[in-house]
Scaffold this active site. Sequence first.
Site, short mmCIF file in Angstrom:
data_model
loop_
_atom_site.label_atom_id
_atom_site.label_comp_id
_atom_site.label_asym_id
_atom_site.label_seq_id
_atom_site.Cartn_x
_atom_site.Cartn_y
_atom_site.Cartn_z
N GLY A 236 35.28 59.70 40.33
CA GLY A 236 34.66 58.39 40.42
C GLY A 236 35.34 57.38 39.52
N PRO A 237 35.01 56.10 39.68
CG PRO A 237 34.43 54.14 40.77
CD PRO A 237 34.06 55.57 40.66
N GLY A 239 33.67 54.74 33.82
CA GLY A 239 32.40 54.23 33.33
C GLY A 239 31.19 54.58 34.17
CB THR A 240 30.72 56.03 37.48
OG1 THR A 240 31.76 57.02 37.41
CG2 THR A 240 31.27 54.78 38.16
CB THR A 243 32.42 61.87 29.98
OG1 THR A 243 33.75 61.68 30.49
CG2 THR A 243 32.49 62.68 28.71
CG HIS A 459 39.05 24.34 40.59
ND1 HIS A 459 40.32 24.54 41.09
CD2 HIS A 459 38.51 25.58 40.46
CE1 HIS A 459 40.52 25.83 41.27
NE2 HIS A 459 39.43 26.49 40.88
CD GLU A 460 35.18 26.40 38.27
OE1 GLU A 460 34.52 27.14 39.03
OE2 GLU A 460 36.27 26.75 37.78
CG ASP A 534 40.64 30.35 42.43
OD1 ASP A 534 39.98 31.26 41.91
OD2 ASP A 534 40.44 29.14 42.21
#
EC number: 3.4.24.-
Length: 684
Positions: A236-237, A239-240, A243, A459-460, A534
């Site tokens: 898995g990715p 931080g999932t 461990t 822009h935003e 972007d």
Amino acid sequence: MENKNDMFNKTPKSGKPKMFRFNLYWMYGLIFIMLVALYMTNDSSGTKELGWTEFQKLAQENVFDKMTVYNKKNLVEATVKNGKTEQVFGNMDVSKIGVSPKVYVKIPSADKFSDFYDKAVADSHIDTQVRFEEGDDAIWNFLVSFGPIILLIGVWMFLMRRMSGGTGAGPGGVFSVGKAKAQLFDKDNDRKVTFKDVAGLAEAKQEVEEIVSFLKNPEKYTELGGKIPKGALLVGPPGTGKTLLAKAVAGEANVPFFSLSGSDFVEMFVGVGASRVRDLFRQAKEKSPCIVFIDEIDAVGRARGKNANMNSNDERENTLNQLLTEMDGFGSNSGVIILAATNRADILDKALLRAGRFDRQIHVELPDLNERKEIFGVHLRPIKIDESVDAEFLARQTPGFSGADIANVCNEAALIAARNGKKFVQKEDFMNAVDRIVGGLEKRSKITTEEERKCIANHEAGHATLSWLLEHANPLVKVTIVPRGKALGAAWYLPEERQITTREQLQDEMCATLGGRAAEELVLGKISTGASNDLERVTKQAYAMVVYFGMSDKLPNLNYYDSTGQDWGFTKPYSEETAKLIDTEVQKIINEQYDRAKRILSENKEGHSKLAQVLLDREVIYSEDVEHIFGKRAWISRSQEILELQEKANGKNKENADKEAEADATTENVTDTPTEENKTGKIA
């Protein structure tokens, strides 16, 4: 009673005598004995014992340079002058005499020697120096002679102990470099992590809980002919919780648990990796049944023959070969279960992934809405929060966050509240923590000119306008022109957690992403570098549509992605002509969405201008402000749809539970109603 499952019976001790094993401490003892023997049997070449009469004669001839008188021993040690050795030693070989030859004389007493010396000085005018001492200290002489050597040996022993301290293999220094570095957890260790501490991951927990259950109660499975999986790979990715899940296994299983990283096998010395693998499995067999957890196994399990350094005899390959043999070779590893974790399963060797080694591949994915709610519930326990904090609301605000990200959000929120002198962590602190993690640190001290602020605001506002007006664009949450991290402005969205994505959805996302650059060109008549990120995202998305998803008009239904990850970028699965066509198609898709963005902004020019002005005035706006300008969105988001379906399901479950409770209550009332006989005191 004999256990039915032989695999969990420890190997009986062999009747053969144990083989002799070398201990490094014996070497230290041997060196010490040799030093003592060397001191006690010191070579006497260059020394000679003289009688008292002969000594008196030589002393009067001024043969000696200096004398040392030991009062308690009645002994004189005299050093012969250079050039006088022939008078004392005769024709003895010069190499045996040494540099400063000495003679030893037994004297009647120290007083008689003093009388003789005084008379010799007066009569013969000798210039020999005389020193009187109480006695000869053997211990002191030994320390003076061999102290430096002993000190060097002590320093060497200390360094060797320090070098071997982290290996977990006891003393031995460099001799234990081939020992495994695994940490052992057993029932005597203080474990804090259990399955209750692992929120979400219901399917993954079920898989590993079954392994733990098998270790605790093997008869339940063996009676039906079942066998425990030899290994399980957590994929898995980052931080999932891979461990963390392994830590929970260590906390729940009442068997020894060995934990180490894949990089612990790799060393600068050739052959060390394979040696550590052998030692690890030797220790595991001695404590079977047990679990061995290898974190980041891709460090040692990369596919053979595909290494980037093109080394045909890579040390990593030797380690992998030994690991494959130990996991499922001719030898028996009964009772040893391998648990491993990686986020790069695509580069692992196929032989490592086959059944018989890793029988199960457990996929640990990013948490969904309900799982994030559970994870927030776990991490909110130790935090002092007020009634404004809602785990479900926080879960909706953090799509795409891993378990580690959620833990970081909770910690950041607590730090922000403490920084502001609050007694409780509030909802506002959690929102600021999310902004801090997603957008970076707010930099209100960064100075921008009026022209730059106007460019950033337009822009935003372009992003916000298009995301509001496009059906499949991610719903807007917040827009700001306050610099954060490297960005001069930012917009926050709630990404749709889709299981599949259509071409129209990808096109809407690209169009909304290009809204900032399109707004700059339409309103200001010029473009800036503010859209570089972007453009990077849009280019990657358009390239994926053409090369990976087969969504191009001229290259339909084709996929050029190598899922094995073994080409290393040296080859391309298409010709140069196709590569040129891919570039053309990517450019076409981006241009179409850019023109579309400009067209939509032109049609909603007034609303875009109002939104940009509000941004300039207030610096931060929310979805409510955009709704006030453009009206309510005509489409419901996927997240909202899932929430509504979940609420309906919860309502039905509650209604069914109430009906069952009423039915049970009615049954109890009927059962407990007394009969006429009972009322009159008769036995029914």
